[in-house]
Design an enzyme around this catalytic site. Structure first.
Site, PDB file in Angstrom:
ATOM      1  N   SER A  84       0.822  -1.204   0.000  1.00  0.00           N
ATOM      2  CA  SER A  84       0.000   0.000   0.000  1.00  0.00           C
ATOM      3  C   SER A  84       0.855   1.252   0.000  1.00  0.00           C
ATOM      4  O   SER A  84       1.951   1.275   0.590  1.00  0.00           O
ATOM      5  CB  SER A  84      -0.906   0.021   1.240  1.00  0.00           C
ATOM      6  OG  SER A  84      -1.569   1.265   1.370  1.00  0.00           O
ATOM      7  N   TYR A 121      -2.419   0.214   9.908  1.00  0.00           N
ATOM      8  CA  TYR A 121      -2.532  -0.443   8.604  1.00  0.00           C
ATOM      9  C   TYR A 121      -1.268  -0.226   7.771  1.00  0.00           C
ATOM     10  O   TYR A 121      -0.675  -1.174   7.249  1.00  0.00           O
ATOM     11  CB  TYR A 121      -3.746   0.091   7.848  1.00  0.00           C
ATOM     12  CG  TYR A 121      -3.774  -0.329   6.405  1.00  0.00           C
ATOM     13  CD1 TYR A 121      -4.034  -1.645   6.041  1.00  0.00           C
ATOM     14  CD2 TYR A 121      -3.520   0.593   5.387  1.00  0.00           C
ATOM     15  CE1 TYR A 121      -4.035  -2.041   4.715  1.00  0.00           C
ATOM     16  CE2 TYR A 121      -3.529   0.204   4.054  1.00  0.00           C
ATOM     17  CZ  TYR A 121      -3.791  -1.107   3.730  1.00  0.00           C
ATOM     18  OH  TYR A 121      -3.789  -1.496   2.409  1.00  0.00           O
ATOM     19  N   LYS A 125       1.618  -3.092   6.592  1.00  0.00           N
ATOM     20  CA  LYS A 125       2.011  -3.367   5.213  1.00  0.00           C
ATOM     21  C   LYS A 125       3.527  -3.251   5.047  1.00  0.00           C
ATOM     22  O   LYS A 125       4.151  -4.046   4.309  1.00  0.00           O
ATOM     23  CB  LYS A 125       1.289  -2.411   4.268  1.00  0.00           C
ATOM     24  CG  LYS A 125      -0.166  -2.745   4.054  1.00  0.00           C
ATOM     25  CD  LYS A 125      -0.332  -4.109   3.394  1.00  0.00           C
ATOM     26  CE  LYS A 125      -1.765  -4.412   3.039  1.00  0.00           C
ATOM     27  NZ  LYS A 125      -1.921  -5.730   2.384  1.00  0.00           N
TER      28      LYS A 125
END
Length: 322
Positions: A117, A141, A145
């Site tokens: 991402s 998040y 990643k």
């Protein structure tokens, strides 16, 4: 021989599976259906229901289907929500990836395309992000990643794993009318659901340091994204040189305000969006260069913003039709 697509019943994953089929490559779907939909998987595609946290299930799938590689899309993908659910995010995205890699090692599966991402960059201090831009994720998040990328790199040093990670941000549109974005957190479905319900769509944050005060992002068409995953897998299969990471960027940015204007034009529904406070974990601007991916993965923006809106709207309307 085939490729296992984790999260293959999701919006992005299902498009990746279809892209594999178009290239004549067998794909197996593994999905726990926590956010994916069984209906997105063609009846001709083998489906394994379960979690990437289940190492035994993974090994059984590798052996049963003769899996040679993995496209890893399964995970918890919501940056804003991850701020309030960090432990869940790390379990799904970090522990899950480690479990997957361990199962791959035991089964002798030695190649993987990882869905990363642009959230790994946080709020970059450059106008155009490249793969070398410093990583400063601003949400659990994004952190998860980046850790996933580290896991792949470390496993490659230890075992010779062949890998690449694809970084991207907002994925929109539809490549086929029977697959649509059903996420309760992504912009397009939020806007479409509001319009279908007769409500006014909402913009979260209008005081960012951007031209119109709303977040600026790369918006890329899901079919373009899926095609890049397949090219990456084919390069790994062929043993061709491949970079550890690629940005799948547009090289240009579109603001949320501009998206709202495009949606109004594409749907034929005039509206003035409501304005609300910022959401936690949302950087002001991320726009990435896709030059490296264009060189190696045949990456390019094949769809305009109008195409993105019209295809997504058509698929969403089809889903709403009894």
């Amino acid at each position: 021989m085939s490729w296992l697509v984790t999260g293959g019943a999701g919006y992005i994953g299902a498009h990746v599976v279809r892209a594999f089929a178009e290239q004549g490559i067998d794909a197996i779907v593994l999905d726990d259906l926590s956010s994916g939909r069984k209906g997105f998987v063609s009846g001709a595609t083998p489906f394994v229901q379960g979690s990437i946290l289940d190492g035994e299930l993974l090994e059984n799938a590798f052996e049963r289907y003769g899996v040679q590689g993995v496209v890893h899309l399964a995970g918890f993908k919501y940056a804003g929500v991850s701020v309030t659910r960090p432990l869940h995010t790390y379990q799904q995205n970090v522990t899950g990836t480690a479990t997957l890699l361990a199962a791959m090692e035991r089964a002798g599966v030695d190649r993987i395309v990882f869905s990363s991402s642009a959230a790994v960059y946080g709020t970059p201090d450059v106008d155009l992000v490249t793969e070398a831009t410093p990583k400063h994720p601003e949400s659990p998040y994004g952190e998860s990643k980046l850790i996933g990328e580290w896991l792949l790199a470390d496993q490659a040093k230890a075992t010779g794993l062949r890998h690449t990670s694809l970084r991207y941000f907002n994925v929109v549109g539809s490549g086929t009318p029977d697959i649509f974005d059903a996420s309760p957190h992504n912009l397009f479905p939020l806007v479409f659901d509001a319009l279908l319900d007769g409500r006014t769509p909402r913009i979260y944050g209008t005081d960012y340091p951007t031209p119109d005060g709303t977040c600026v992002r790369d918006y890329i068409h899901v079919a373009d994204l899926a095609a890049a995953h397949v090219v990456a897998a084919k390069r790994l299969d062929a043993g061709e040189p491949i970079e550890p990471v690629y940005n799948l960027g547009s090289g240009d940015g579109v603001s949320v305000g501009e998206i709202m204007q495009a949606v109004a034009a594409g749907t034929g529904i005039a509206f003035e969006p409501e304005r609300a406070e910022r959401r936690a974990g949302d950087p002001a601007r991320i726009v990435a260069s896709g030059e490296l991916a264009a060189r190696d993965l045949d990456w390019r923006m094949r769809h305009s913003l109008a195409d993105m809106v019209s295809s997504a709207w058509s698929a969403r309307q089809a889903a709403a039709t009894p």
